[in-house]
Structures are given as C-alpha cells and as structure tokens.
Design a protein around this motif. Structure first.
Motif, PDB file in Angstrom:
ATOM      1  N   GLU A 197      -6.841  -4.435   5.256  1.00 39.27           N
ATOM      2  CA  GLU A 197      -7.778  -3.558   4.538  1.00 39.27           C
ATOM      3  C   GLU A 197      -8.805  -4.446   3.871  1.00 39.27           C
ATOM      4  O   GLU A 197      -8.495  -5.139   2.909  1.00 39.27           O
ATOM      5  CB  GLU A 197      -7.017  -2.718   3.499  1.00 39.27           C
ATOM      6  N   LEU A 203      -1.230  -4.104   7.178  1.00 38.54           N
ATOM      7  CA  LEU A 203      -2.472  -3.539   7.684  1.00 38.54           C
ATOM      8  C   LEU A 203      -3.621  -4.273   7.003  1.00 38.54           C
ATOM      9  O   LEU A 203      -3.567  -4.504   5.791  1.00 38.54           O
ATOM     10  CB  LEU A 203      -2.502  -2.051   7.323  1.00 38.54           C
ATOM     11  N   LYS A 238       1.935   8.258   3.478  1.00 41.81           N
ATOM     12  CA  LYS A 238       1.297   8.959   4.583  1.00 41.81           C
ATOM     13  C   LYS A 238       2.166   8.871   5.832  1.00 41.81           C
ATOM     14  O   LYS A 238       2.396   9.845   6.530  1.00 41.81           O
ATOM     15  CB  LYS A 238      -0.045   8.265   4.840  1.00 41.81           C
ATOM     16  N   ARG A 239       2.671   7.686   6.090  1.00 37.86           N
ATOM     17  CA  ARG A 239       3.475   7.462   7.284  1.00 37.86           C
ATOM     18  C   ARG A 239       4.837   8.139   7.210  1.00 37.86           C
ATOM     19  O   ARG A 239       5.345   8.636   8.193  1.00 37.86           O
ATOM     20  CB  ARG A 239       3.666   5.965   7.503  1.00 37.86           C
ATOM     21  N   ASP A 291       0.847  -1.180   0.000  1.00 33.93           N
ATOM     22  CA  ASP A 291       0.000   0.000   0.000  1.00 33.93           C
ATOM     23  C   ASP A 291       0.896   1.247   0.000  1.00 33.93           C
ATOM     24  O   ASP A 291       1.304   1.732   1.053  1.00 33.93           O
ATOM     25  CB  ASP A 291      -0.909  -0.026   1.229  1.00 33.93           C
ATOM     26  N   ASP A 313       0.556   1.748  16.525  1.00 36.32           N
ATOM     27  CA  ASP A 313       0.473   2.783  15.512  1.00 36.32           C
ATOM     28  C   ASP A 313       0.974   4.128  15.963  1.00 36.32           C
ATOM     29  O   ASP A 313       1.508   4.887  15.189  1.00 36.32           O
ATOM     30  CB  ASP A 313      -0.961   2.904  15.041  1.00 36.32           C
ATOM     31  N   ASN A 327       0.207   4.230  -0.757  1.00 37.80           N
ATOM     32  CA  ASN A 327      -0.460   5.398  -0.209  1.00 37.80           C
ATOM     33  C   ASN A 327      -0.214   5.487   1.305  1.00 37.80           C
ATOM     34  O   ASN A 327       0.163   6.531   1.834  1.00 37.80           O
ATOM     35  CB  ASN A 327      -1.957   5.300  -0.513  1.00 37.80           C
ATOM     36  N   GLU A 328      -0.409   4.353   1.954  1.00 41.56           N
ATOM     37  CA  GLU A 328      -0.205   4.266   3.400  1.00 41.56           C
ATOM     38  C   GLU A 328       1.258   4.556   3.759  1.00 41.56           C
ATOM     39  O   GLU A 328       1.558   5.245   4.726  1.00 41.56           O
ATOM     40  CB  GLU A 328      -0.605   2.858   3.855  1.00 41.56           C
ATOM     41  N   TRP A 346       1.964  15.330   5.837  1.00 40.23           N
ATOM     42  CA  TRP A 346       1.010  14.741   4.889  1.00 40.23           C
ATOM     43  C   TRP A 346      -0.328  15.472   4.918  1.00 40.23           C
ATOM     44  O   TRP A 346      -0.932  15.722   3.885  1.00 40.23           O
ATOM     45  CB  TRP A 346       0.821  13.258   5.224  1.00 40.23           C
ATOM     46  N   TYR A 378       2.803  -2.048   4.650  1.00 38.38           N
ATOM     47  CA  TYR A 378       3.067  -0.611   4.694  1.00 38.38           C
ATOM     48  C   TYR A 378       4.440  -0.278   5.241  1.00 38.38           C
ATOM     49  O   TYR A 378       4.813   0.884   5.371  1.00 38.38           O
ATOM     50  CB  TYR A 378       1.965   0.148   5.443  1.00 38.38           C
ATOM     51  N   GLU A 432       2.349   8.151  14.347  1.00 48.64           N
ATOM     52  CA  GLU A 432       1.543   9.360  14.311  1.00 48.64           C
ATOM     53  C   GLU A 432       1.887  10.346  15.411  1.00 48.64           C
ATOM     54  O   GLU A 432       1.652  11.529  15.277  1.00 48.64           O
ATOM     55  CB  GLU A 432       0.066   8.977  14.324  1.00 48.64           C
ATOM     56  N   ARG A 444      -3.266  -5.097  12.508  1.00 45.58           N
ATOM     57  CA  ARG A 444      -1.885  -5.043  12.023  1.00 45.58           C
ATOM     58  C   ARG A 444      -1.189  -6.380  12.208  1.00 45.58           C
ATOM     59  O   ARG A 444      -1.495  -7.128  13.127  1.00 45.58           O
ATOM     60  CB  ARG A 444      -1.111  -3.960  12.773  1.00 45.58           C
TER      61      ARG A 444
END
Lengths: 219, 257
Positions: A159, A157, A83-84, A77, B38, A79-80, A90, A166, B42, A136
C-alpha cells in the motif's frame, strides 16, 4: 503556444523518444519495490521488545494489549483483514457497521496473535525468506523453541510504499481463512447480527480468561 | 494374528463400500493454494468448504476425541512431559520417525518423487548409522537433508483417487476416507515396529507410547486453538485441510530439519 513550434523536426521527436526509452528502465529502477522483509524486521523486533519488557504479571487488564495493537497498526491492515474474513458479506455492510466490525475483529485478533507471540517472547524469530508476486508478498519466519520450530508466514499487500500484513499463516494454516470458514457458517445460520454477538462473547471470554490466569499467577 | 486379521479385512471391505457409495468425491487437493493469489479470498465459488456428508457422525466423534483428549491423553502426556526431559522426547520422536522412513521411501517412489525418495533413503542411512539406530537426526542437523513427508493417502491422491469424504476417526482425529485407509495400510502393512510383534496389546502399547510422546511436545496447543475458535469442529476441519495441503506442497522444502 503551438505544438508545432515546440516539436520542430522529426529528429526532435526521435530524440525525445530516445530519452523516453532510456529513461524508462532508470525510472523503473529508482522506484523499485521496497523489500518486505526489511520492513517487517524492525516491526517484529519492536513488538517482541515490548513484550519482553512488559510486566505481564501485573497487567490483568491487558494494557499492554492496547499498546501492542496501536503499534501493530503500522504494519497490520485490520481493515483489509476484516474485509477478507467476511468475504461477500462485507459488501452488504454500511460504513458504520464496517467500522464497528473492524474494531471488534481487531480486538479478537489481539488475542489470537498477541497471545501467540507472547508465549514466544524471548524466543528467537528467524526470517527465512520471502516471495513477491505483484503487489503481494509473503515473508517467512520461524519461531524457534527448544524442541521445535514453528513456521509463521506474513502475507502482505503493498500500500503506497508500505507492505501491510493482511494474513498470518501458522504452520500452513491461514488465520483469516480459518476464521472465514467459521464465520461463514455463523452468517448462514444467524446472519450478521448473530456473528457480531458471537465475536463480542468470545472477546469477553478471552478477556476474563486472561484476567483469571494472571490473577492466579499473582497468588 | 488370526483373530484380528479378520477385523482388519472387514475394515477394508467397509472402506471399499464407503468408497463406492461416496460418489461425489470432492477434491480437496486441487492446485496448491497460493496465498498470494487473490481470487482465493474473493471467489466464493472456489469455496474452501469441504464436503462433509457425515457431519453429524463426525461431530459426535470430534466430541468423543475432545473428551478423551482432555481427560485421558492430555493428562497422561502432561505427566510424561514432567518425567521425561525434552531432549529425550526428541530422541524418541526421531527413533519412530526413522523407522517409518522406508514407508515414506516407497510412497515417494509410488508418487514418482524420485529426488525425494533419494533424500529419504540418504536420511535413513545416515540416521540409522550416524544417528545410532535413528535416535539422533544428523541427516537433518548436520547434512541439511530436510524431512520428507509421503503417505499412502497422498500416493492414492496422485493416482487420482478422491478423498471420499471427511472423516473424524475415533481416537485418531481428522482424516478422510482415502487418507485414513492409507494410514492404516502404512501402519500395519509396512511399518516395521508393528511386525516385530503379533500381540495386539503390545502394538497398541507401542502406538500409544509413540503418540503420547508426540503429544508431549505440543502440550497446550489444542487448548489454545479451541479457546480461539467459534466452532472448534469447523476450525479443525479447515485447519486439517490447510495443513495437509501444505504438507503435500513439495515445491517448497519442509520447514524444520
């Protein structure tokens, strides 16, 4: 239709509750979480097979890279990952910027990851275990070379019913976290536009380097 | 031994001073990082950035190491790898690792890792006898006693001593003040092959031989790593702390025998 008519007696209610109670564990069982290793295995096999069959020597433009990237999308992924790797930055990007960044970062990863497994094409990849925590999972593999073993973990992850990678952790070092720290420093000094320029430059460098290496091998 | 024992003691005095000066100790070995949590990604406050007050010095040392690696160590190791076949290099590696096991044993005990200490002890026994003075590794290969890592740096960490600061040591590489102090004590104080001789030249020779052999088993990795990095200095610093964290996470057994 009146509800009172459907649920006539307390015993009916009780019966319905009973059914619900009985049905819950069954429903829980039937929708069990898919096994991440089972999903990862065929994917890794497919990738290594393509690499093993590829005519790398005559592929200075890296057409195989594009093919691998296309196939890798079914399990990676990007995209993920993007983002991370950007973290807080982001959220400040526009939709278009996000899309551009994902494409650019994917291209960079193609060299970081594909380049890595390319060196090991034909070597055996062993699946050594997995760990699931909520949505996860970590799938552990080992790249076995003649004189050493390199542990590579895929962080995934859930989905829908698909486990998507990811992050890739090589010998305890997370690729995304490592880039994240480097990107953070660049973002602080040169803002987002500077980061984009640097990634573009790096991708170009890697492309040229690859083309040169292959040209040398052809001689 | 006398003339350089003075420089060693000077080294410790300097280290001691730096320890007291470097008050805001950062703790890079807090809770073991779980990739499956997670917040790690973040939460910006739970930063992975490390205290690096000596950054400009460290960058200079990084540059020095990078240059000597590229022009000296790497060509030597490459030449060595062409002459010495991989299995012999593996044997050499086993030999040195086995000699260091007593140091690991003591550190395991000091850290209260009794079962790991037992594993190290058994490995040392099996490999020294069955593995012919540590040349082979039957303990790992045949009996499944996996490698155990334990250093004085980690021992000091379990005792609550902070890292002090990130330090790139010339001709050695990334470390921290605490860990490098531990490395020096581990090396000089306890590792037997340095006590066989009191000639500094011979010691350096043994050390260089050992490191060349080690490097010959991972040729090209550093170049690859550098090629993919935007700022190799930051990438290495981050990689060092991540890798160290993994080495010190004893909840999962070591990969590899």
């Amino acid at each position: 239709m009146n509800i009172k008519n459907t649920i006539k007696t307390p015993s009916t209610v009780l019966g319905m509750l009973m059914i619900l109670l009985l049905a819950t564990p069954i429903a829980g069982l039937s929708s069990t979480v898919p096994d991440p290793t089972q999903q990862m295995k065929p994917f890794v096999n497919k990738m290594t097979k393509i690499l093993a069959e590829a005519d790398v020597k005559n592929d200075s433009q890296c057409s195989i890279c594009q093919r691998l990237i296309d196939i890798s999308r079914e399990r990676f992924d990007y995209n993920e990952m993007s983002k991370r790797v950007l973290g807080k930055a982001w959220r400040k990007l526009s939709k278009e910027e996000k899309e551009n960044f994902v494409d650019l970062f994917t291209e960079l990863l193609q060299y970081a990851y594909v380049g890595k497994i390319q060196n090991y094409a034909g070597q055996s990849i062993e699946f050594t275990g997995q760990r699931i925590k909520g949505k996860r999972a970590e799938v552990k593999t080992e790249l076995v070379d003649n004189n050493k073993t390199i542990p590579v973990s895929y962080i995934m992850l859930l989905e829908g019913d698909q486990w998507m990678v990811y992050d890739v952790v090589v010998e305890g070092v997370s690729l995304i976290r490592n880039y994240m720290e480097q990107f953070r420093e660049i973002l602080r000094k040169e803002q987002y536009s500077g980061l984009v320029k640097q990634i573009e430059k790096k991708v170009k460098e890697l492309q040229d380097e690859r083309a040169q290496r292959i040209a040398k091998q052809q001689q | 031994m006398r003339h350089y024992s003075r420089s060693i003691s000077l080294f410790f005095v300097v280290c001691g001073l730096l320890f007291t000066l470097a008050q805001p100790c950062f703790s890079a070995d807090g809770d073991a990082v779980d990739f499956l949590s997670d917040d790690f990604y973040e939460d910006e406050t739970a930063s992975i950035e490390t205290d690096d007050p000596l950054e400009s010095f460290n960058r200079a040392m990084f540059q020095l190491n990078d240059t000597t690696y590229t022009y000296v160590f790497n060509p030597v190791a490459e030449g060595y790898s062409k002459v010495v076949p991989p299995d012999i290099r593996g044997v050499v590696w086993n030999f040195f690792r086995n000699l260091e096991e007593p140091v690991r044993f003591i550190n395991c005990l000091l850290q209260g890792r009794i079962s790991d200490a037992g594993t190290v002890f058994v490995r040392f026994l099996i490999n020294t006898t069955g593995g012919v003075a540590g040349l082979g590794n039957p303990a790992g290969r045949e009996f499944g006693f996996k490698r155990v890592e334990a250093t004085l740096g980690e021992t000091m960490a379990t005792w609550g001593i902070g890292d002090g600061l990130y330090l790139v040591v010339p001709f050695y590489g990334p470390s921290t003040l605490r860990d490098f102090t531990g490395t020096v004590i581990d090396g000089f104080g306890m590792t037997p092959y340095y006590t066989f001789t009191d000639d500094l030249g011979v010691m350096a020779g043994i050390y260089l031989g050992k490191e060349t052999n080690k490097l010959s088993m991972s040729l090209g990795e550093y170049e690859e790593f550098k090629k993919l990095s935007f700022d190799p200095y930051v990438a290495l610093r981050n990689g060092y702390f991540q890798y160290r964290k993994k080495l010190r996470d004893h909840s999962v057994p070591n990969d590899g025998e």
